[in-house]
Design an enzyme around this catalytic site. Sequence first.
Site, PDB file in Angstrom:
ATOM      1  N   GLU A  86       0.874  -0.876   0.006  1.00 47.04           N
ATOM      2  CA  GLU A  86       0.269  -0.004  -0.148  1.00 47.04           C
ATOM      3  C   GLU A  86       0.792   1.322  -0.086  1.00 47.04           C
ATOM      4  OE1 GLU A  86      -0.958  -2.710   1.280  1.00 47.04           O
ATOM      5  OE2 GLU A  86      -3.170  -3.085   0.936  1.00 47.04           O
ATOM      6  N   HIS A 155     -10.984  -5.075  10.563  1.00 47.14           N
ATOM      7  CA  HIS A 155     -11.862  -4.541   8.788  1.00 47.14           C
ATOM      8  C   HIS A 155     -12.286  -4.041   8.777  1.00 47.14           C
ATOM      9  CE1 HIS A 155      -7.897  -8.108   8.400  1.00 47.14           C
ATOM     10  NE2 HIS A 155      -8.057  -7.220   6.423  1.00 47.14           N
TER      11      HIS A 155
END
Lengths: 357, 390
Positions: A86, A155
């Site tokens: 990322e 998450h």
Amino acid sequence: MAALQTLARRCSTSILKRHFSVSSPVAAQMTVRDALNTAMNEEMKRDESVFLLGEEVAEYDGAYKVSRGLWRKYGDKRVMDTPITEMGFAGIAVGSAMAGLKPICEFMTFNFSMQAIDQVINSAAKTYYMSAGKQTVPIVFRGPNGAAAGVAAQHSQCFAAWYGHCPGLKVVSPYSSEDAKGLLKSAIRDPNPVVCMENELMYGTAFEMSDEAMSEEFLVPIGKAKIEREGTHCTLVSHSKSVGLCLEAAQILEKENIFCEVINLRTIRPMDEETLINSVKKTNHLVTVEGGWPQFGVGAEIVAKVMESDAFDYLDAPVYRVTGADIPMPYAATLERATLPGTQDVVLTVKKSLHIQ
Amino acid sequence: MLSCAARLVRAQIQSKPTACWVVAARGYADIVDEATFTTSEYALHKLDEGPSQTVTVTRDDALKYYRQMQTIRRMETAAGNLYKSKVIRGFCHLYSGQEACAVGMEAALTPNDHVITAYRAHGWTYTRGVPPVNILAELTGRKSGVAKGKGGSMHMYGHNFYGGNGIVGAQVPLGAGIALALKYKGSNDVCVALYGDGAANQGQVFETYNIAKLWDLPCIFVCENNGYGMGTAVERASASTEYYTRGDYVPGLRADGMDVLAVREATRFAAEWCRSGKGPMILEVATYRYSGHSMSDPGTSYRPREEIQEMRKTRDPITGLRERLISVNLATAEEMKQIDLDVRAEIDKAVEQAKADPELPVEEMYNDIFVDEPPFKVRGTNPFMYGMSK
């Protein structure tokens, strides 16, 4: 016959599925997923410098199928699969924007954007200011935000407050398909860095789309809230999936002759204060609703804004916030359900605001 | 007692560069147009051949490099003095000693190539085309500064120059992104992304190597290895100090960063590699900074003064070039002295302006938040104060 039909469907290149609704002969339905897909497709067709990068966006058709068909149509040059890095690929996306391209950088979920957040804030958001207007960063960061279903603490975080905190960034949070299409198109055309926070649980939800919304030039302006439902007794303000919650609660309350005005923020930053304040002046009661944590959240900011505005004098009750519980998201179904706000939370809080029961 | 870093710089220089040939000599005492020198060896990684050790330079180019390096040196010295007299505040990372890197690389690039670096950026801002007065005025925070005083030392931008970046290592993926844009547009230009020996251990640097190699991005990754990451010598921070090899599958080379002609030759080699579509390359330049990490670091608590003095005496890039030019009659001592005086006068004048120019009016602090946006209200420091952002 069935095989032929299936074959015909598979051969179809159309992303749109048109259903004629009963009420109007020309209304169309579109899922949020398809609305986002359409937005990206239209903008990539319109502008050669728009491209998409992220994990699984190309050959896999997108982890949540939001980018389905785009790689097949536009190829490797415009739709790029990245490794699971990322910070690296977000930085590369920002650099490409600095050099004149218009990247759409997908985070598989915004939880993973935390690994890249330095690039979003320090490299993207602040650069136009630091350079005194010399260097623009026309990038869109998009992906699902907030809780999904049973994906547990790492998450499920909502990043609206984190990104909404920073000057130099625009932050949008669509609810409906019209929001999704119009806001993402606006975000892509915007020469500033924009964070577009979607919601995984909404991807499959279909909404009616007006003819205007179906057109290729349909844009929803960034920075303008939408009044989803007018009311007189209490204002409910929300963003993303929680707007649906507010609409449900408003329907429940309507049966008891309590009429709520439901505002869909659409944009977290810059927030449409004017719409909020006008509504509060009308209803004298305000409840904010969000899935994120309470402390330093979107609701907290709304409360502060209202306190400091002339809407304060119109309040007949404190502004209340309905939020996710102040805990990391548990996995067990019962616990998860209890962690996220439900219609009963909104109904109860509206009634408290109105001093009912 | 010299640190390993300085030893490394000196070890790479197997022999002091010598003049070996004089071309187009007209007479014993006449000035020549061109001369050839030998650089020290380049270390190679995953490369069958490297840049040439035989470098030729014209008189015009040599004097240009000399002037550029001298300008950076004087500008940085002036910045240091302005900082000590508190006219410059906050961060100020000086490039003194590293001039050959920026000047040498720029000599092999064109203005159409792109450059991004970290916070030790004043020298690069200058070679990328920003006049010293606008650099110094940015340091003093005035509106004639290249970022109107809103950026400061670490945030200066120019044509095809993306700063000036404050977060260690963040500029490396940005640089690869710029290279991606160049490739996307079908351009023949390259992007040079610079970082230091300290940043070389950052995870995002390796993430960038990976994508740059996978996608064949025209990016030259340049490690300006000055032997120290702030106060930490390279051996205390890096399990491997062979920075030109750290890209593993990315070919790399190391050059003497104190020799402007070696840097130019190495950059030429790397740029040709990238332009031909072979993907990225790493170029490590072994260099040295005379000052501390920044103005708040005297630079002597972690390295001996003798080491700094030794470098100044024997390895200074400006002195080195001057000696070379004089030794082969590319230039006279007098004309180089004149350049010194001209540069000093230019910088002195720039300093005066940087001290005298006004800062931006306070109302303008609200500007440059968004581009192409109609004016909007921005909150100030109390609920009753708003500015308009234009």
